[in-house]
Design an enzyme around this catalytic site. Structure first.
Site, short mmCIF file in Angstrom:
data_model
loop_
_atom_site.label_atom_id
_atom_site.label_comp_id
_atom_site.label_asym_id
_atom_site.label_seq_id
_atom_site.Cartn_x
_atom_site.Cartn_y
_atom_site.Cartn_z
N HIS A 19 5.79 -12.40 4.43
CA HIS A 19 5.47 -11.08 3.89
C HIS A 19 6.68 -10.50 3.18
O HIS A 19 7.59 -9.94 3.80
CB HIS A 19 5.01 -10.16 5.04
CG HIS A 19 4.42 -8.87 4.58
ND1 HIS A 19 3.19 -8.41 5.03
CD2 HIS A 19 4.84 -7.93 3.70
CE1 HIS A 19 2.92 -7.23 4.46
NE2 HIS A 19 3.92 -6.92 3.65
N HIS A 21 7.50 -8.61 -0.79
CA HIS A 21 6.96 -8.17 -2.09
C HIS A 21 7.96 -8.47 -3.19
O HIS A 21 9.13 -8.08 -3.10
CB HIS A 21 6.68 -6.67 -2.07
CG HIS A 21 5.57 -6.27 -1.14
ND1 HIS A 21 4.30 -5.94 -1.58
CD2 HIS A 21 5.52 -6.15 0.21
CE1 HIS A 21 3.53 -5.63 -0.56
NE2 HIS A 21 4.25 -5.73 0.55
N ASP A 23 8.16 -7.17 -6.11
CA ASP A 23 8.66 -5.93 -6.71
C ASP A 23 9.42 -5.07 -5.71
O ASP A 23 9.86 -3.96 -6.05
CB ASP A 23 7.52 -5.14 -7.38
CG ASP A 23 6.33 -4.91 -6.47
OD1 ASP A 23 6.06 -5.76 -5.59
OD2 ASP A 23 5.66 -3.87 -6.62
N GLU A 206 -0.63 -0.25 9.52
CA GLU A 206 0.73 0.20 9.19
C GLU A 206 0.71 1.71 8.98
O GLU A 206 1.26 2.46 9.77
CB GLU A 206 1.20 -0.51 7.90
CG GLU A 206 2.58 -0.05 7.42
CD GLU A 206 2.87 -0.48 5.98
OE1 GLU A 206 1.93 -0.73 5.21
OE2 GLU A 206 4.06 -0.53 5.63
O1 LIG Z 1 4.60 -2.04 3.33
C1 LIG Z 1 3.81 -1.86 2.39
N1 LIG Z 1 2.57 -1.35 2.64
C2 LIG Z 1 1.65 -1.17 1.68
N2 LIG Z 1 1.89 -1.43 0.40
C3 LIG Z 1 3.12 -1.91 0.08
C4 LIG Z 1 4.11 -2.14 1.03
N3 LIG Z 1 5.21 -2.59 0.40
C5 LIG Z 1 4.90 -2.66 -0.90
N4 LIG Z 1 3.64 -2.24 -1.11
C6 LIG Z 1 2.92 -2.13 -2.38
O2 LIG Z 1 2.56 -3.43 -2.81
C7 LIG Z 1 2.70 -3.48 -4.22
C8 LIG Z 1 2.69 -4.90 -4.70
O3 LIG Z 1 3.78 -5.64 -4.24
C9 LIG Z 1 3.96 -2.66 -4.46
O4 LIG Z 1 4.05 -2.23 -5.80
C10 LIG Z 1 3.77 -1.52 -3.50
O5 LIG Z 1 3.02 -0.49 -4.10
ZN LIG Z 2 4.00 -5.13 2.61
#
Ligand SMILES: O=c1[nH]cnc2c1ncn2[C@@H]1O[C@H](CO)[C@@H](O)[C@H]1O
Ligand SMILES: [Zn+2]
Length: 359
Positions: A19, A21, A23, A206
């Site tokens: 997990h 991201h 970005d 979450e």
């Molecule tokens: O922890 C999280 N929970 C929910 N959404 C997230 C989290 N971290 C990042 N993103 C979202 O996922 C998109 C694509 O990677 C990011 O742009 C952010 O808006």
């Molecule tokens: Zn996430």
């Protein structure tokens, strides 16, 4: 025998990341370079160290919704093929440098089309970047395509994930603000993926509680849970430490549904108050299939090794615990069984054994 793992040794251990991201993991200097090259003018500072500190502080917001606003800047500079290739290549390099041997990195293609790239061009750029960055570095990087849960493009993104599944896309996910956007909003996409024998995880438990986890598993059929921390709302712990699991928590544990836990991120969004009180301690003790992840390395100023080191400090985990988390993660990856087994027996177990017995 050295059984209190230290950060530098943890860095050398062969680790697995499910997990993360794309970005949420840019190098600060890269953001500054790309902003200049692509004409993005919204950055709070153009000093790399200041920018690093800014992201960490801004993400320390206590709410998932506020935490997510920091992505405006990273997504803002990831709008050209060159930018996407560079960010993906550097991601693979940084993970390899941290000792990660297998990673699934996710991003939302629909967020990278503002200057005219097609969804296919976005995916191809990222896959090319991962390929370039992982070449010769002892790491395999797969991609998960994310659909944003407040948007309505999940079916399109699910189809994209299926189309690219044999060339580096390992699965699908939904992310973004959780409260108000239940997983069932995207049921058609999940049903389509199941008919296609495809894999998916869902951010659930979450920013919202048990109903989100329940929907993700029992309505949508998620293979794994992104975070899933709030499953502890379905567990009662008595004064003597014995735990009583509700039906949903029992189901998650009995079915060995992997929890992609991201401790530092949870402290920042307010999903947990302190590492000592983080549900990972209890869930590990109860033998849920817990995995340890970064979520967003930039926003949390973290790495898999740093997450492990913090857990060692807080819970006293030893090499066997870290190996257990790592094997859990490898077992839960969205790649073929043979490939997972080969990494567990050929890379992970021997790598940990060597570190464990080093003086
Ligand atoms: O922890 C999280 N929970 C929910 N959404 C997230 C989290 N971290 C990042 N993103 C979202 O996922 C998109 C694509 O990677 C990011 O742009 C952010 O808006
Ligand atoms: Zn996430």
């Amino acid at each position: 025998m050295n059984d209190q793992p230290q950060l530098d040794a943890i860095r050398r251990a062969p680790k697995v990341l499910l997990h993360d991201h794309l970005d949420g993991g840019l190098r600060p200097q890269t953001i500054i370079d790309l902003a200049r090259e692509t004409g993005y003018t919204g950055l709070p500072t153009t000093d790399a160290e200041e920018l690093r500190a800014w992201f960490r502080a801004a993400a320390d917001s206590g709410s998932l919704e506020r935490y997510l606003t920091t992505f405006d800047h990273t997504v803002g500079v990831m709008q050209t093929r060159e930018a996407l290739v560079r960010v993906a290549a550097e991601c693979a390099e940084d993970l390899a440098d941290d000792g990660v041997v297998y990673a699934e990195v996710r991003f939302a293609p629909e967020q990278h089309t503002s200057t005219g790239l097609s969804l296919d061009e976005v995916v191809t750029a990222v896959l090319d970047g991962f390929q370039a960055g992982s070449q010769g570095r002892g790491i395999r990087v797969g991609t998960l395509l994310t659909a944003m849960r407040h948007q309505a493009r999940s079916m399109e993104i699910a189809e994209l994930a299926v189309r690219y599944r044999d060339v580096g896309v390992a699965g699908f996910d939904i992310a973004g603000a959780e409260a108000g956007y239940p997983p069932t909003r995207h049921l058609d996409a999940f049903e389509y993926l199941q008919r296609e024998n495809a894999h998916f995880t869902i951010h659930a438990g979450e920013g919202f509680g048990l109903p989100s986890i329940w929907q993700a598993i029992q309505w949508c059929g998620a293979d794994r849970l992104g975070h899933g921390v709030r499953i502890i709302d379905d567990i009662q712990v008595a004064a003597d430490g014995t735990a009583k699991l509700g039906r949903l928590a029992a189901y998650v544990r009995d079915k060995r549904i992997p929890l992609e836990m991201c401790p530092t991120s949870n402290l920042q969004t307010g999903a947990a108050d302190s590492l000592a009180e983080h549900p990972i301690g209890l869930l590990r003790r109860l033998h849920f299939r817990v995995t340890v992840n970064t979520d967003n390395r930039l926003m949390s100023d973290t790495s898999v090794s740093k997450e492990f080191a913090a857990l060692v400090q807080t819970f006293g985990y030893d090499w066997d615990d870290l190996l257990w988390f790592t094997v859990n993660a490898m077992k839960s990856a969205f790649i073929p069984f043979d490939d997972r087994l080969a990494l567990i027996n050929g890379v992970i177990k021997p790598g940990f054994a060597k570190l464990k017995w080093q003086a």
